[in-house]
Design a protein around this motif. Structure first.
Motif, PDB file in Angstrom:
ATOM      1  N   SER A  19       0.828  -1.209   0.000  1.00  0.00           N
ATOM      2  CA  SER A  19       0.000   0.000   0.000  1.00  0.00           C
ATOM      3  C   SER A  19       0.860   1.257   0.000  1.00  0.00           C
ATOM      4  O   SER A  19       0.590   2.204  -0.748  1.00  0.00           O
ATOM      5  CB  SER A  19      -0.932   0.011   1.213  1.00  0.00           C
ATOM      6  N   VAL A  20       1.884   1.269   0.817  1.00  0.00           N
ATOM      7  CA  VAL A  20       2.777   2.425   0.890  1.00  0.00           C
ATOM      8  C   VAL A  20       3.516   2.607  -0.434  1.00  0.00           C
ATOM      9  O   VAL A  20       3.660   3.730  -0.931  1.00  0.00           O
ATOM     10  CB  VAL A  20       3.761   2.294   2.072  1.00  0.00           C
ATOM     11  N   ALA A  21       3.964   1.515  -1.032  1.00  0.00           N
ATOM     12  CA  ALA A  21       4.687   1.608  -2.315  1.00  0.00           C
ATOM     13  C   ALA A  21       3.791   2.181  -3.413  1.00  0.00           C
ATOM     14  O   ALA A  21       4.225   3.046  -4.181  1.00  0.00           O
ATOM     15  CB  ALA A  21       5.215   0.235  -2.716  1.00  0.00           C
ATOM     16  N   VAL A  22       2.554   1.734  -3.479  1.00  0.00           N
ATOM     17  CA  VAL A  22       1.625   2.239  -4.493  1.00  0.00           C
ATOM     18  C   VAL A  22       1.348   3.720  -4.252  1.00  0.00           C
ATOM     19  O   VAL A  22       1.401   4.534  -5.176  1.00  0.00           O
ATOM     20  CB  VAL A  22       0.307   1.427  -4.491  1.00  0.00           C
ATOM     21  N   LYS A  23       1.066   4.071  -2.999  1.00  0.00           N
ATOM     22  CA  LYS A  23       0.771   5.472  -2.680  1.00  0.00           C
ATOM     23  C   LYS A  23       1.979   6.358  -2.982  1.00  0.00           C
ATOM     24  O   LYS A  23       1.830   7.439  -3.571  1.00  0.00           O
ATOM     25  CB  LYS A  23       0.361   5.621  -1.216  1.00  0.00           C
ATOM     26  N   LEU A  24       3.167   5.928  -2.615  1.00  0.00           N
ATOM     27  CA  LEU A  24       4.376   6.711  -2.862  1.00  0.00           C
ATOM     28  C   LEU A  24       4.596   6.945  -4.351  1.00  0.00           C
ATOM     29  O   LEU A  24       4.935   8.056  -4.779  1.00  0.00           O
ATOM     30  CB  LEU A  24       5.589   6.016  -2.240  1.00  0.00           C
ATOM     31  N   LYS A  25       4.387   5.923  -5.158  1.00  0.00           N
ATOM     32  CA  LYS A  25       4.557   6.044  -6.613  1.00  0.00           C
ATOM     33  C   LYS A  25       3.615   7.117  -7.172  1.00  0.00           C
ATOM     34  O   LYS A  25       4.011   7.943  -7.991  1.00  0.00           O
ATOM     35  CB  LYS A  25       4.277   4.693  -7.275  1.00  0.00           C
ATOM     36  N   ILE A  26       2.374   7.126  -6.704  1.00  0.00           N
ATOM     37  CA  ILE A  26       1.391   8.102  -7.186  1.00  0.00           C
ATOM     38  C   ILE A  26       1.694   9.496  -6.647  1.00  0.00           C
ATOM     39  O   ILE A  26       1.676  10.476  -7.395  1.00  0.00           O
ATOM     40  CB  ILE A  26      -0.040   7.655  -6.812  1.00  0.00           C
ATOM     41  N   VAL A  27       1.999   9.601  -5.364  1.00  0.00           N
ATOM     42  CA  VAL A  27       2.263  10.909  -4.748  1.00  0.00           C
ATOM     43  C   VAL A  27       3.499  11.566  -5.362  1.00  0.00           C
ATOM     44  O   VAL A  27       3.524  12.783  -5.556  1.00  0.00           O
ATOM     45  CB  VAL A  27       2.378  10.786  -3.213  1.00  0.00           C
ATOM     46  N   LYS A  32       0.770  17.503  -4.840  1.00  0.00           N
ATOM     47  CA  LYS A  32      -0.216  18.435  -4.280  1.00  0.00           C
ATOM     48  C   LYS A  32      -1.643  18.175  -4.733  1.00  0.00           C
ATOM     49  O   LYS A  32      -2.498  19.037  -4.597  1.00  0.00           O
ATOM     50  CB  LYS A  32       0.176  19.866  -4.620  1.00  0.00           C
ATOM     51  N   GLU A  33      -1.918  16.982  -5.271  1.00  0.00           N
ATOM     52  CA  GLU A  33      -3.260  16.625  -5.730  1.00  0.00           C
ATOM     53  C   GLU A  33      -3.793  17.664  -6.717  1.00  0.00           C
ATOM     54  O   GLU A  33      -4.828  18.279  -6.528  1.00  0.00           O
ATOM     55  CB  GLU A  33      -4.214  16.452  -4.542  1.00  0.00           C
ATOM     56  N   SER A  34      -3.067  17.841  -7.793  1.00  0.00           N
ATOM     57  CA  SER A  34      -3.390  18.840  -8.804  1.00  0.00           C
ATOM     58  C   SER A  34      -4.653  18.485  -9.570  1.00  0.00           C
ATOM     59  O   SER A  34      -4.758  17.395 -10.120  1.00  0.00           O
ATOM     60  CB  SER A  34      -2.241  18.965  -9.814  1.00  0.00           C
ATOM     61  N   VAL A  35      -5.576  19.413  -9.625  1.00  0.00           N
ATOM     62  CA  VAL A  35      -6.793  19.222 -10.405  1.00  0.00           C
ATOM     63  C   VAL A  35      -6.449  19.111 -11.880  1.00  0.00           C
ATOM     64  O   VAL A  35      -7.053  18.345 -12.618  1.00  0.00           O
ATOM     65  CB  VAL A  35      -7.806  20.364 -10.145  1.00  0.00           C
ATOM     66  N   GLY A  36      -5.442  19.837 -12.306  1.00  0.00           N
ATOM     67  CA  GLY A  36      -5.054  19.819 -13.702  1.00  0.00           C
ATOM     68  C   GLY A  36      -4.456  18.501 -14.168  1.00  0.00           C
ATOM     69  O   GLY A  36      -4.333  18.255 -15.351  1.00  0.00           O
ATOM     70  N   LYS A  37      -4.085  17.628 -13.231  1.00  0.00           N
ATOM     71  CA  LYS A  37      -3.464  16.351 -13.585  1.00  0.00           C
ATOM     72  C   LYS A  37      -4.422  15.198 -13.309  1.00  0.00           C
ATOM     73  O   LYS A  37      -4.044  14.206 -12.717  1.00  0.00           O
ATOM     74  CB  LYS A  37      -2.194  16.145 -12.768  1.00  0.00           C
ATOM     75  N   ILE A  38      -5.671  15.327 -13.726  1.00  0.00           N
ATOM     76  CA  ILE A  38      -6.638  14.314 -13.330  1.00  0.00           C
ATOM     77  C   ILE A  38      -6.529  13.001 -14.089  1.00  0.00           C
ATOM     78  O   ILE A  38      -7.176  12.044 -13.738  1.00  0.00           O
ATOM     79  CB  ILE A  38      -8.094  14.826 -13.388  1.00  0.00           C
ATOM     80  N   HIS A  39      -5.733  12.924 -15.128  1.00  0.00           N
ATOM     81  CA  HIS A  39      -5.669  11.682 -15.886  1.00  0.00           C
ATOM     82  C   HIS A  39      -4.363  10.947 -15.616  1.00  0.00           C
ATOM     83  O   HIS A  39      -3.306  11.527 -15.639  1.00  0.00           O
ATOM     84  CB  HIS A  39      -5.829  11.960 -17.382  1.00  0.00           C
ATOM     85  N   GLY A  40      -4.473   9.671 -15.347  1.00  0.00           N
ATOM     86  CA  GLY A  40      -3.319   8.796 -15.247  1.00  0.00           C
ATOM     87  C   GLY A  40      -2.567   8.851 -13.941  1.00  0.00           C
ATOM     88  O   GLY A  40      -2.624   7.925 -13.161  1.00  0.00           O
ATOM     89  N   SER A  41      -1.850   9.935 -13.662  1.00  0.00           N
ATOM     90  CA  SER A  41      -0.956   9.943 -12.507  1.00  0.00           C
ATOM     91  C   SER A  41      -1.471  10.784 -11.343  1.00  0.00           C
ATOM     92  O   SER A  41      -0.757  10.980 -10.382  1.00  0.00           O
ATOM     93  CB  SER A  41       0.423  10.458 -12.932  1.00  0.00           C
ATOM     94  N   SER A  42      -2.663  11.277 -11.417  1.00  0.00           N
ATOM     95  CA  SER A  42      -3.172  12.162 -10.385  1.00  0.00           C
ATOM     96  C   SER A  42      -3.221  11.506  -9.016  1.00  0.00           C
ATOM     97  O   SER A  42      -3.612  10.355  -8.861  1.00  0.00           O
ATOM     98  CB  SER A  42      -4.579  12.642 -10.739  1.00  0.00           C
ATOM     99  N   ARG A  43      -2.836  12.282  -8.022  1.00  0.00           N
ATOM    100  CA  ARG A  43      -2.940  11.832  -6.637  1.00  0.00           C
ATOM    101  C   ARG A  43      -4.406  11.554  -6.280  1.00  0.00           C
ATOM    102  O   ARG A  43      -4.703  10.804  -5.357  1.00  0.00           O
ATOM    103  CB  ARG A  43      -2.350  12.915  -5.740  1.00  0.00           C
ATOM    104  N   MET A  44      -5.321  12.152  -7.024  1.00  0.00           N
ATOM    105  CA  MET A  44      -6.743  11.913  -6.786  1.00  0.00           C
ATOM    106  C   MET A  44      -7.122  10.449  -6.967  1.00  0.00           C
ATOM    107  O   MET A  44      -8.170  10.024  -6.499  1.00  0.00           O
ATOM    108  CB  MET A  44      -7.593  12.791  -7.696  1.00  0.00           C
ATOM    109  N   LEU A  45      -6.273   9.671  -7.635  1.00  0.00           N
ATOM    110  CA  LEU A  45      -6.537   8.238  -7.776  1.00  0.00           C
ATOM    111  C   LEU A  45      -6.648   7.565  -6.406  1.00  0.00           C
ATOM    112  O   LEU A  45      -7.330   6.553  -6.261  1.00  0.00           O
ATOM    113  CB  LEU A  45      -5.428   7.561  -8.583  1.00  0.00           C
TER     114      LEU A  45
END
Length: 148
Positions: A19-27, A32-45
């Motif tokens: 879980s930590v590895a997956v979260k770290l890869k995305i973060v 900063k959970e950018s709204v502009g990056k909503i596709h693919g790599s967004s922290r919003m995932l």
């Protein structure tokens, strides 16, 4: 699931490390959970289940624990994903089955109406510029951020 319920250290360690590895890869891709990056790599995932879950927490005046609210949110958000033909019904049922096996709730408490939940979601940080962001599963292990 049985090993998790028995709190077997080796199993819990493996789950936490993954879980930590997956979260770290995305973060790392979106700190900063950018709204502009909503596709693919967004922290919003990482918000799968949280859009509905946070609304349920708020409506319960935080008497509903975070993990339980998110579990219920996952099931509700799965319904949206199935309805949009993102997620197969069979995958949604597998997720519900697993949540039940680890004794997490899967149903929205009867005291909360859909209207109440929608109003609470509108106040969440995932409601930006009049749009509500959801991280919806495409299949188990893969999600997509959408706006409604």
């Amino acid at each position: 699931a049985a090993a998790v319920m028995k709190r077997k250290p080796a199993v819990l360690k493996k789950i936490i490390e993954r879980s930590v590895a997956v979260k770290l890869k995305i973060v790392k891709k979106d700190e900063k959970e950018s709204v502009g990056k909503i596709h693919g790599s967004s922290r919003m995932l990482l918000n799968y289940g949280h859009t509905v879950g946070h609304a349920l927490e708020k409506l319960s005046h935080y008497s509903l624990p975070h993990g339980e609210a998110v579990a219920i949110g996952m099931v509700a958000e799965n319904r949206v994903a199935v309805g949009k033909n993102f997620l197969k019904r069979g995958d949604a049922e597998k997720i519900i089955s697993l949540l039940k096996r680890v004794k997490l709730p899967v149903a929205i408490p009867k005291e909360f109406s859909g209207n109440d939940i929608n109003k609470a979601m509108a106040l969440d940080k995932k409601h930006v510029d009049g749009k509500l962001y959801f991280s919806l599963p495409m299949k188990i292990g893969k999600a997509k951020v959408i706006t409604v």
